[in-house]
Design a protein around this motif. Structure first.
Motif, PDB file in Angstrom:
ATOM      1  N   THR A 107      65.399  62.265  12.078  1.00 24.05           N
ATOM      2  CA  THR A 107      66.849  62.117  11.978  1.00 24.05           C
ATOM      3  C   THR A 107      67.510  63.254  12.741  1.00 24.05           C
ATOM      4  O   THR A 107      66.883  64.256  13.086  1.00 24.05           O
ATOM      5  CB  THR A 107      67.302  62.161  10.509  1.00 24.05           C
ATOM      6  N   LEU A 108      68.785  63.107  12.995  1.00 24.90           N
ATOM      7  CA  LEU A 108      69.546  64.122  13.706  1.00 24.90           C
ATOM      8  C   LEU A 108      69.546  65.438  12.931  1.00 24.90           C
ATOM      9  O   LEU A 108      69.430  66.524  13.520  1.00 24.90           O
ATOM     10  CB  LEU A 108      70.974  63.630  13.938  1.00 24.90           C
ATOM     11  N   ILE A 109      69.636  65.390  11.638  1.00 26.96           N
ATOM     12  CA  ILE A 109      69.638  66.589  10.792  1.00 26.96           C
ATOM     13  C   ILE A 109      68.309  67.327  10.931  1.00 26.96           C
ATOM     14  O   ILE A 109      68.279  68.568  11.035  1.00 26.96           O
ATOM     15  CB  ILE A 109      69.891  66.204   9.315  1.00 26.96           C
ATOM     16  N   LEU A 144      68.233  69.087  14.325  1.00 23.37           N
ATOM     17  CA  LEU A 144      69.121  70.241  14.327  1.00 23.37           C
ATOM     18  C   LEU A 144      68.513  71.402  13.532  1.00 23.37           C
ATOM     19  O   LEU A 144      68.634  72.565  13.940  1.00 23.37           O
ATOM     20  CB  LEU A 144      70.487  69.871  13.761  1.00 23.37           C
ATOM     21  N   ALA A 145      67.854  71.109  12.442  1.00 26.46           N
ATOM     22  CA  ALA A 145      67.219  72.150  11.634  1.00 26.46           C
ATOM     23  C   ALA A 145      66.134  72.863  12.444  1.00 26.46           C
ATOM     24  O   ALA A 145      66.028  74.092  12.415  1.00 26.46           O
ATOM     25  CB  ALA A 145      66.648  71.556  10.356  1.00 26.46           C
ATOM     26  N   VAL A 146      65.334  72.111  13.182  1.00 28.47           N
ATOM     27  CA  VAL A 146      64.281  72.706  14.010  1.00 28.47           C
ATOM     28  C   VAL A 146      64.892  73.569  15.118  1.00 28.47           C
ATOM     29  O   VAL A 146      64.421  74.679  15.385  1.00 28.47           O
ATOM     30  CB  VAL A 146      63.374  71.602  14.597  1.00 28.47           C
ATOM     31  N   ILE A 147      65.954  73.101  15.734  1.00 29.55           N
ATOM     32  CA  ILE A 147      66.616  73.863  16.797  1.00 29.55           C
ATOM     33  C   ILE A 147      67.192  75.161  16.252  1.00 29.55           C
ATOM     34  O   ILE A 147      67.066  76.225  16.876  1.00 29.55           O
ATOM     35  CB  ILE A 147      67.705  73.001  17.487  1.00 29.55           C
ATOM     36  N   VAL A 148      67.799  75.113  15.077  1.00 30.75           N
ATOM     37  CA  VAL A 148      68.360  76.323  14.462  1.00 30.75           C
ATOM     38  C   VAL A 148      67.242  77.326  14.154  1.00 30.75           C
ATOM     39  O   VAL A 148      67.378  78.528  14.405  1.00 30.75           O
ATOM     40  CB  VAL A 148      69.166  75.973  13.194  1.00 30.75           C
TER      41      VAL A 148
END
Length: 154
Positions: free
Chosen positions: A8-10, A13-17
């Protein structure tokens, strides 16, 4: 019923952060390691150049002393007519007093030659304290036996 696989997009984004946080923590550590390596390389290069000067000057004096020892390639005697000398290298090269001798030393030197330098040499070919060598934006000061410090900047 369709079986959907993927992130999912979330989750993305969590991995990128998380990766960004790791990069922010690691970057200063890595940059410090690189600067310490450059400083260490400047110190080693300075000591190697001092050794080359003293080694070459010793052979030059031996060749000049009339003992009958002739060493091929060591034909540039220490300048100065028997007194202490100051050799200076700028971005345009060695000063005229030391040019021939120092260019010969650079050819025999196994390491990197300094970009700039101010070297005090005794009449016996020993490098004196307060000589300075410039490598990779570091100024290294020689205390007569070892490099006492290498500081960043010109």
């Amino acid at each position: 019923m369709k079986n959907k696989k993927g992130f999912t997009l979330i989750e993305l984004l969590a991995v990128i952060v998380i990766l960004a946080i790791i990069a922010l923590i690691a970057t200063p550590i890595i940059l410090n390691m690189i600067n310490e390596a450059r400083k260490s390389a400047a110190k080693s290069s300075s000591l190697g150049f001092v050794d080359s000067i003293e080694y070459y000057a010793g052979f030059s004096e031996t060749s000049k002393s009339g003992t009958g020892i002739q060493l091929n390639g060591y034909d540039k005697v220490l300048p100065g007519n028997g007194e202490d000398i100051t050799c200076e290298k700028t971005t345009s090269g060695w000063d005229n007093t030391c040019k021939t001798f120092m260019e010969a030393v650079e050819k025999k030197n196994k390491g990197k030659s300094p970009e700039k330098a101010k070297i005090y040499i005794t009449k016996n070919g020993k490098v004196k304290k307060d000589s300075k060598f410039y490598y990779n934006k570091y100024t290294c000061e020689y205390d007569g036996k070892d490099i006492k410090q290498c500081t960043s900047g010109d």
